[in-house]
Design an enzyme around this catalytic site. Structure first.
Site, PDB file in Angstrom:
ATOM      1  N   THR A 153      11.061 -59.754  39.557  1.00  0.00           N
ATOM      2  CA  THR A 153      11.394 -58.683  40.497  1.00  0.00           C
ATOM      3  C   THR A 153      12.893 -58.386  40.522  1.00  0.00           C
ATOM      4  O   THR A 153      13.298 -57.237  40.641  1.00  0.00           O
ATOM      5  CB  THR A 153      10.917 -59.022  41.925  1.00  0.00           C
ATOM      6  N   GLY A 154      13.721 -59.430  40.401  1.00  0.00           N
ATOM      7  CA  GLY A 154      15.166 -59.202  40.402  1.00  0.00           C
ATOM      8  C   GLY A 154      15.622 -58.400  39.203  1.00  0.00           C
ATOM      9  O   GLY A 154      16.430 -57.467  39.332  1.00  0.00           O
ATOM     10  N   CYS A 155      15.104 -58.757  38.033  1.00  0.00           N
ATOM     11  CA  CYS A 155      15.416 -58.011  36.808  1.00  0.00           C
ATOM     12  C   CYS A 155      14.982 -56.550  36.945  1.00  0.00           C
ATOM     13  O   CYS A 155      15.731 -55.624  36.623  1.00  0.00           O
ATOM     14  CB  CYS A 155      14.690 -58.614  35.608  1.00  0.00           C
ATOM     15  N   LYS A 171      19.533 -58.481  49.345  1.00  0.00           N
ATOM     16  CA  LYS A 171      18.079 -58.472  49.254  1.00  0.00           C
ATOM     17  C   LYS A 171      17.520 -59.601  50.125  1.00  0.00           C
ATOM     18  O   LYS A 171      17.929 -60.749  49.968  1.00  0.00           O
ATOM     19  CB  LYS A 171      17.632 -58.676  47.801  1.00  0.00           C
TER      20      LYS A 171
END
Length: 300
Positions: A217-219, A181
């Site tokens: 956002t990662g979750c 990412k």
């Protein structure tokens, strides 16, 4: 826009910490799983006092209770896919690993929560080592740039090519796919690239947004992605849909007016928009109109 396969509703388990402000952890996971077409379940690893400004305190219940939660779910429900988020201690990681030995999911996505976007370490060295080993169990790991460096024993990548090279070497060694990412880099174009053990790559792109609502956002990405994989999507289809959905959720997050810091994304924007675009059709036959009758506490 990639279409969802609505014929399959995967039963997805999240094992993660909490966020009482609703933007990250199990709260974000459950919203993301629902948005991606799954049925969400959550086992809590840690209780976290946090809001849009950051973490204030963490309480870790005994691992015996974590094991009891895991067993309660697996005794009753078939789990099609699973993701892990914050597993804050070596003991927690060992407990989840022991349970996985008896209940291996078809799809396991690991968000290796080890380093914050600020660069601060979130777990101690012993837990870090345990997490590196735990990642080798996964179908896919979704580290940020700093976590990818911890996994690979390298210095943090400064560009996409360096990050993909690190991921390629690690994937080839472990047999586990990596999602690279670039959201934490500085390029205008954000890329999510699936790097497989054989070097197979598929990428999805989005344009960087000048917004502050990026909490969780990662979750959210890993939870939505494991849901689509659990529904049977191939990596390319799953990645395209999730990247597009998350970009839209980030774009509309500020309109939620949640908190005064780094706000959450709007997980439900797309589903609310679909309600407006396709309003329900009223029945023309009164006998077909549903009704709610409350009689002595019963719902009929």
């Amino acid at each position: 826009m990639t279409s969802l396969n609505l014929d399959v509703v995967p039963r997805v388990l999240s094992i993660a910490g909490t966020d009482p402000s609703g933007g990250a952890g199990t709260a974000a996971d459950l919203k993301s799983i629902t948005a991606a077409g799954g049925y969400g379940m959550a086992v809590v690893s840690s209780l976290v006092a946090q809001n849009t400004h950051g973490v204030r305190a963490i309480h870790t219940p005994p691992t015996t209770f974590l094991a009891a939660q895991l067993q309660a779910v697996s005794d009753d429900v078939t789990i099609d896919a699973m993701k892990t988020g914050m597993l804050g201690t070596a003991e927690i990681i060992e407990t989840v690993s022991a349970w996985l030995d008896d209940h291996p999911p078809q799809v396991l996505v690991v968000d290796p929560v080890m380093v914050a976007t600020s660069g601060d370490r979130l777990i101690d060295r012993r837990a870090e080592h345990a997490m590196i080993q735990f990642c080798t169990r996964a179908t896919l790991v979704t580290p940020n740039i700093d976590e990818l460096a911890v996994l690979t024993g390298a210095t943090p990548a400064t560009n996409e090519s360096e990050a993909i090279a690190q991921a390629s070497d690690w994937a080839a060694t472990t047999g586990v796919s990596v999602l690279v990412k670039t959201g934490h880099l500085t390029s205008r174009r954000i890329t999510n690239t699936w790097v497989g053990p054989e070097g197979v790559r598929t990428s999805a792109y989005a344009t960087r947004l000048a917004v502050t609502s990026t909490h969780g956002t990662g979750c959210s990405l890993s939870a939505a992605l494991v849901t689509r994989l659990g529904a049977g999507d191939d990596p390319a289809t799953a990645l395209l849909w999730v990247t597009d959905w998350l970009h839209e959720a980030i774009q509309h997050g500020e309109a939620l007016n949640v908190g005064t810091g780094q706000g959450p994304v709007d997980h439900s924007y797309r589903s609310r928009r679909s309600l407006v675009e396709t309003p329900p059709t009223a029945s023309k036959n009164p006998s077909e109109t549903p009704s709610l009758n409350l009689i002595q506490g019963e719902v009929r």
